[in-house]
Design an enzyme around this catalytic site. Structure first.
Site, PDB file in Angstrom:
ATOM      1  N   SER A  30      -2.244   5.598  -0.768  1.00 53.82           N
ATOM      2  CA  SER A  30      -3.202   4.361  -0.940  1.00 53.82           C
ATOM      3  C   SER A  30      -4.181   4.856   0.289  1.00 53.82           C
ATOM      4  CB  SER A  30      -3.180   2.992  -1.732  1.00 53.82           C
ATOM      5  OG  SER A  30      -3.114   3.761  -2.964  1.00 53.82           O
ATOM      6  N   VAL A  87       0.867  -0.784  -0.115  1.00 56.08           N
ATOM      7  CA  VAL A  87       0.093  -0.095   0.280  1.00 56.08           C
ATOM      8  C   VAL A  87       0.559   1.467   0.186  1.00 56.08           C
ATOM      9  CG1 VAL A  87      -1.627   1.496   0.922  1.00 56.08           C
ATOM     10  CG2 VAL A  87      -1.977  -1.196   0.894  1.00 56.08           C
ATOM     11  N   ASP A  88       0.804   2.544  -1.188  1.00 53.32           N
ATOM     12  CA  ASP A  88       1.906   3.238  -1.149  1.00 53.32           C
ATOM     13  C   ASP A  88       1.598   4.230  -0.580  1.00 53.32           C
ATOM     14  OD1 ASP A  88      -0.414   4.700  -2.494  1.00 53.32           O
ATOM     15  OD2 ASP A  88       0.966   4.187  -4.547  1.00 53.32           O
ATOM     16  N   SER A  89       1.389   5.528  -0.229  1.00 60.24           N
ATOM     17  CA  SER A  89       1.009   6.156   1.228  1.00 60.24           C
ATOM     18  C   SER A  89       0.040   7.659   0.895  1.00 60.24           C
ATOM     19  CB  SER A  89       2.884   7.930   0.887  1.00 60.24           C
ATOM     20  OG  SER A  89       2.751   7.995  -0.524  1.00 60.24           O
TER      21      SER A  89
END
Lengths: 80, 412
Positions: A42, A38-40
């Site tokens: 998201s 999960v990227d920042s």
């Protein structure tokens, strides 16, 4: 008051919707960034959706402490 | 140092006529219209209730989670670029490019209007639910360089990603920039084109208020009718078109299939009015002459013109006057917007693809709906494709702001 299992299941629903994470992969020991990818940006979506779903406020300075799904479950269960 | 030749080695598009180049070209040759009625609830109160909508929705190509983070204009740009990239025989795996040095690979993709659908949708959320509910993906979704940047990421381009914005001349100007980048030695391969996805009530209302759009709501397929006496404005279209430009020696070294040569470009500005074209098309005539000089050709060499011809009452015939002055009476013209509608920032790129395929197949695609032609029109391929030997062809694009871009393609 939701159980830890119910909160985990609720987070799994959010993670699937927002980031396409397979709900079967979501467990308390999993790291959002390293295990679930999960990227920042998201993660911001996940936090806002969790606030709405569980009726809790998660301030920005708390988000960095939520490294694993279990961290989020603990925060939500003690602040909801 | 001699100036390098630049060739076209890949084509990609998703348009109102088809989800790829082959289906779009087949539909053009069949003279099919991509225009239909807007059946969405929001359209019922608009003065314009027709548009050329994508034949294949991006959701049929890209996965759901990816699409949540992309404006529609970015999604279609990625789809067209992926097709062009594969068509050119390149591949990218995990950000590593195969067939070209990533540091010699650039992107030049623009949009006329940009991420307006995202801007408007997020503004609705802001008004209804407050700032905290606005998506963290909003800025990369609406920024004008978003389509170029996302395509650059997709392909692993590291020689620069560029975003040209010149309204309806954007697609053509982005290709002209690609030509310049390769000639200047700054890249060996440039993925270039345009994208647009603004079928939304606000842009439609804005263009309709200018009285620029057709209101032939009861007859969508016949609404886009360049050069016809009954024309009453353009029809808004959506989609993306992308070409792979390559230094000719680079293409030859890897044995690439070459569609055509991009022989020259001409770019001018009218310096006349923000939206009205110059009455004698002076800026456009200069653009064509510059392109001819750049290609080392004369007007007599141009066998075919894919005209800008949007189906507006004033613009269509001004272009004819300019063509007569710059080239002469001999070329065979077509206006493919009669079928595709007007894709704004993607139009020049889509029409470049039609021009390139016309050269390849020795076939001019038809202009449909030209039932009552204006007096003084040049030779147009009407209703049916026309067989024609095409050593060199011209593609014109003009945009609000007084932008004029002429591109000349020749047989390889």
């Amino acid at each position: 008051m939701s159980s830890r299992e119910e909160i985990t299941a609720g987070l799994a629903e959010i993670l699937e919707e927002v980031a396409g994470v397979n709900p079967a992969d979501v467990a308390e020991e999993k790291s959002f960034t390293e295990d679930l990818d999960v990227d920042s940006l998201s993660m911001v979506e996940v936090v806002v959706a969790a606030e709405e779903k569980f009726g809790v406020k998660i301030p920005d300075d708390q988000v960095q402490n939520l490294k694993t799904v279990g961290d989020a479950v603990t925060y939500i269960s003690s602040n909801a | 140092m001699t100036r390098p030749d630049v060739v076209v080695t890949g084509l990609g598009a998703t348009t109102p006529l088809g989800g790829d180049v082959a289906s779009t070209w087949d539909a053009m040759l069949a003279g099919r219209s991509g225009v239909s009625a807007l059946t969405q609830d929001w359209a019922t109160e608009l003065p314009v209730r027709i548009a050329a909508q994508l034949r294949v929705d991006p959701s049929e190509v890209l996965d759901r989670v990816r699409l949540r983070r992309l404006d529609r204009s970015e999604a279609v740009a990625i789809i067209a670029a992926q097709q062009a990239w594969a068509d050119a025989g390149f591949s990218t795996v995990d950000g590593k490019t195969d067939g070209v040095d990533a540091e010699r690979l650039a992107v030049s993709i623009g949009s006329g209007i940009g991420g307006a659908q995202t801007l408007l949708a997020q503004d609705d959320i802001l008004e209804a639910s407050g700032a905290r509910r606005v998506s963290p993906h909003t800025v990369p979704m609406l920024m004008p360089n978003g389509p170029a940047a996302f395509v650059g990421l997709e392909l692993g381009a590291q020689a620069g990603v560029h975003c040209v914005a010149s309204a309806c001349a954007t697609g053509a100007e982005a290709i002209a920039l690609g030509l310049d980048l390769i000639r200047a030695g700054r890249a060996d391969v440039v993925v270039a084109g345009g994208t647009e996805a603004v079928i939304h009530p606000l842009p439609i209302a804005g263009f309709a208020s200018m009285r620029a759009m057709s209101t032939r709501n009861d007859d969508p397929e016949r609404a886009s009718r360049p050069w016809d006496k009954g024309r009453d404005g353009f029809v808004l279209g959506e989609g993306a078109a992308v070409v792979v430009l390559e230094r000719a020696e680079h293409a030859a070294a890897r044995g690439a299939r070459v569609y055509a040569r991009l022989a020259g470009s001409g770019i001018t500005s009218d310096g006349y009015d923000i939206v009205q074209p110059h009455p004698e098309g002076a800026g456009f005539v200069r653009a064509v002459r510059k392109a001819l000089a750049d290609a080392d050709l004369t007007g007599a060499d141009i066998a075919h013109v894919n005209a800008h011809a949007t189906s507006t009452p004033t613009g269509d015939m001004a272009e004819i006057a300019g063509l007569r002055a710059a080239i002469g009476d001999h070329p065979v013209l077509t206006a493919t917007k009669s079928m595709t509608g007007h894709l704004l920032g993607a139009a020049g790129a889509l029409e470049s693809i039609a021009t390139i395929l016309a050269i390849r197949d020795s076939t001019v695609p038809p202009t449909i709906n030209l039932e009552d032609p204006e007096d003084g029109l040049l030779d147009v391929a009407v209703h049916k494709p026309r067989a024609l030997d095409i050593p060199a062809a011209l593609n014109n694009s003009f945009g609000f702001g007084g932008h004029n871009v002429a591109l000349i393609f020749t047989r390889p």
